[in-house]
Design an enzyme around this catalytic site. Structure first.
Site, PDB file in Angstrom:
ATOM      1  N   HIS A 153      -8.513  -1.212   7.006  1.00 28.80           N
ATOM      2  CA  HIS A 153      -8.455  -2.655   6.855  1.00 28.80           C
ATOM      3  C   HIS A 153      -8.946  -3.633   5.994  1.00 28.80           C
ATOM      4  O   HIS A 153     -10.563  -3.218   5.842  1.00 28.80           O
ATOM      5  CB  HIS A 153      -8.922  -2.343   8.142  1.00 28.80           C
ATOM      6  CG  HIS A 153      -9.585  -3.410   8.687  1.00 28.80           C
ATOM      7  ND1 HIS A 153      -8.269  -4.837   9.813  1.00 28.80           N
ATOM      8  CD2 HIS A 153     -10.225  -4.748   9.199  1.00 28.80           C
ATOM      9  CE1 HIS A 153      -8.920  -5.900  10.197  1.00 28.80           C
ATOM     10  NE2 HIS A 153     -10.320  -5.677  10.400  1.00 28.80           N
ATOM     11  N   LEU A 160      -2.718   2.394  18.343  1.00 28.04           N
ATOM     12  CA  LEU A 160      -2.228   3.352  19.257  1.00 28.04           C
ATOM     13  C   LEU A 160      -2.725   4.060  20.035  1.00 28.04           C
ATOM     14  O   LEU A 160      -3.935   3.740  19.953  1.00 28.04           O
ATOM     15  CB  LEU A 160      -1.383   4.555  18.066  1.00 28.04           C
ATOM     16  CG  LEU A 160      -0.660   4.101  16.677  1.00 28.04           C
ATOM     17  CD1 LEU A 160      -1.620   5.169  15.893  1.00 28.04           C
ATOM     18  CD2 LEU A 160       0.426   4.701  17.466  1.00 28.04           C
ATOM     19  N   ASN A 187       0.335  -1.170  -0.238  1.00 26.64           N
ATOM     20  CA  ASN A 187      -0.185  -0.094   0.132  1.00 26.64           C
ATOM     21  C   ASN A 187       1.099   1.237   0.134  1.00 26.64           C
ATOM     22  O   ASN A 187       0.628   2.324  -0.360  1.00 26.64           O
ATOM     23  CB  ASN A 187      -1.229  -0.128   1.281  1.00 26.64           C
ATOM     24  CG  ASN A 187      -2.288  -0.598   0.950  1.00 26.64           C
ATOM     25  OD1 ASN A 187      -2.944  -1.065   0.252  1.00 26.64           O
ATOM     26  ND2 ASN A 187      -1.987  -1.919   1.839  1.00 26.64           N
TER      27      ASN A 187
END
Length: 203
Positions: A117, A101, A18
């Protein structure tokens, strides 16, 4: 006068395909942006090689070192935020980033962190989403999976507000490898289309 390019920071943990799609779209003018910084948290991540090959500043930032030296995940995230802040990003993109995170990072970039995702909202959060979807298909539980891009406002696992989704049918002839290949293609296309919408496409 040329338009100002948006600054992107990409966080990745794996192959970096990606990231590669983003770099290519920036290079050919599809995105009015440039990748200013790349962070990986696994030494073997190919994303690091992709960044270095493209001449993009990069950082290997392993969590284990922090934990082994008595520091916390919040310490890790605070230092990560400090490193990313140096590049004043317009957007922080989690592209296969395998680490949740905390607010120590997210509070520094409100509304500017997005995650890709490989599943539809509410389905297969966390790791191995494609494999789990393929197994669910084998049990007759689903006939399709998909990809979503969502904001990351907090430490929830793939639960932030959805920006966009695309559905990917699972074919009777699919193997895990063929499904994974089609999912990656869907990821790349959706990610670039979404970034174009968020950033504004070049004329």
């Amino acid at each position: 006068m040329s338009a100002k390019l948006s600054k992107l920071v990409v966080l990745a943990s794996g192959n970096g395909s990606n990231l590669g799609a983003i770099l290519a779209a920036c290079a050919d003018g599809t995105l009015a942006a440039h990748v200013a910084f790349v962070v990986v948290n696994r030494k073997t991540a190919r994303a690091l090689d992709r960044a270095e090959s493209a001449g993009v500043p990069s950082l290997y930032h392993p969590l284990k070192w922090y934990l082994d030296t008595g520091r916390t995940r919040e310490d890790y995230d605070a230092e990560l935020a400090a490193q990313v802040r140096r590049y004043a990003p317009d957007w922080v993109i989690l592209a296969g980033w395998m680490h949740i995170l905390s607010s120590a990072f997210l509070a520094q970039f409100p509304g500017r962190v997005i995650n890709l995702h490989p599943a539809l909202p509410g389905q297969f959060p966390g790791i191995d989403a494609i494999e789990r979807a393929f197994e669910a298909f084998g049990r007759g539980e689903i006939t399709e999976t998909g990809v979503m891009i969502h904001y990351v406002p907090d430490a929830g696992v793939d639960t932030g507000p959805t920006i966009v989704t695309v559905r990917v049918p699972i074919l009777a002839s699919d193997t895990l490898e063929s499904l994974t290949e089609r999912m990656h293609a869907a990821e790349h296309k959706l990610l670039i289309e979404t970034l174009k919408s968020l950033l504004g496409a070049k004329d």
